[in-house]
Motif scaffolding. Sequence first.
Motif, PDB file in Angstrom:
ATOM      1  N   THR A 106     -71.846 -31.684  35.138  1.00 50.79           N
ATOM      2  CA  THR A 106     -70.893 -31.657  36.260  1.00 50.79           C
ATOM      3  C   THR A 106     -69.465 -31.722  35.722  1.00 50.79           C
ATOM      4  O   THR A 106     -68.586 -30.962  36.148  1.00 50.79           O
ATOM      5  N   GLY A 107     -69.238 -32.623  34.760  1.00 50.29           N
ATOM      6  CA  GLY A 107     -67.913 -32.772  34.155  1.00 50.29           C
ATOM      7  C   GLY A 107     -67.465 -31.529  33.421  1.00 50.29           C
ATOM      8  O   GLY A 107     -66.275 -31.183  33.419  1.00 50.29           O
ATOM      9  N   ALA A 108     -68.421 -30.822  32.796  1.00 43.49           N
ATOM     10  CA  ALA A 108     -68.091 -29.594  32.064  1.00 43.49           C
ATOM     11  C   ALA A 108     -67.513 -28.545  33.007  1.00 43.49           C
ATOM     12  O   ALA A 108     -66.504 -27.892  32.697  1.00 43.49           O
ATOM     13  N   PHE A 109     -68.127 -28.383  34.163  1.00 38.03           N
ATOM     14  CA  PHE A 109     -67.617 -27.394  35.118  1.00 38.03           C
ATOM     15  C   PHE A 109     -66.281 -27.840  35.718  1.00 38.03           C
ATOM     16  O   PHE A 109     -65.448 -27.005  36.063  1.00 38.03           O
ATOM     17  N   PHE A 190     -66.554 -25.281  44.800  1.00 34.88           N
ATOM     18  CA  PHE A 190     -66.287 -26.405  43.892  1.00 34.88           C
ATOM     19  C   PHE A 190     -65.424 -27.451  44.595  1.00 34.88           C
ATOM     20  O   PHE A 190     -64.422 -27.107  45.224  1.00 34.88           O
ATOM     21  N   GLY A 191     -65.800 -28.711  44.436  1.00 32.24           N
ATOM     22  CA  GLY A 191     -65.047 -29.801  45.063  1.00 32.24           C
ATOM     23  C   GLY A 191     -63.583 -29.803  44.662  1.00 32.24           C
ATOM     24  O   GLY A 191     -62.699 -30.099  45.466  1.00 32.24           O
ATOM     25  N   ASP A 192     -63.308 -29.481  43.381  1.00 29.43           N
ATOM     26  CA  ASP A 192     -61.924 -29.459  42.885  1.00 29.43           C
ATOM     27  C   ASP A 192     -61.053 -28.492  43.688  1.00 29.43           C
ATOM     28  O   ASP A 192     -59.865 -28.745  43.890  1.00 29.43           O
ATOM     29  N   ILE A 193     -61.646 -27.394  44.111  1.00 28.68           N
ATOM     30  CA  ILE A 193     -60.899 -26.370  44.852  1.00 28.68           C
ATOM     31  C   ILE A 193     -60.880 -26.702  46.345  1.00 28.68           C
ATOM     32  O   ILE A 193     -59.861 -26.534  47.021  1.00 28.68           O
TER      33      ILE A 193
END
Length: 227
Positions: A106-109, A190-193
């Motif tokens: 998960t952290g890699a993505f 993606f949660g980040d987006i």
Amino acid sequence: MALNNTFTTMFDKAIGNGHAHEYKNKWVVVEHKNNATMNHLEVNATGDFLGFDHDLVKGVKDTTVRMSSKLEDKDCDGIAFLNDNSKQEHLVFAELKSNFDIQKITGAFHQITMSFVKMHAWLSLCKDYDLDKIKVHFITACKCYKDKDQEDNVKLRISEAQQLEKETFETKFLKPLLDKNNIKVKLSSFGDIQKLPFHDCICEKEVYMYLQLTENPSDSQTSVTIS
């Protein structure tokens, strides 16, 4: 002018900063941490790569933490431009992890997504850059399951998340990646987006997402083919 040439003309220091190297049909990504037990990924494709290591996007604080409390200054192990034989342009991001660990995958993505945000910020200044027309690849490579117990635990976590009907990394990404090796997803998944008001061209962009595992738990390298 090809996008890689436009980029390196505009940002000429990127060549030295990111230790740029040209490759034909095979880009080699090397893990920079000396103690890593997974340290070599070959990305195969027909065409010309211009590859950079993690230093290209490391410590780009002006785009991230100096100006935002929400964008993290993360970097992935490698970034490459690929021009294939049909003149299609690609952007490829890769991150290597030494163990099959859901949290680390998960952290890699997450690292890759933040690296993409930095690259997009730079490329948006470049002539003829059009995200719609570029194929984008997010590749995480790691060791396969160390034993049957670990495999069963991962399958159990996926099963439990499915039963709860929760949209988690396990259900949304991990299961389809384990089933198919690569999937096509919108960046807005993606949660980040999702959590920030990114431009529509980013949110709507479909990227190719890969999880490439080694053949054996003791292997320190693997390879993936993209097109």
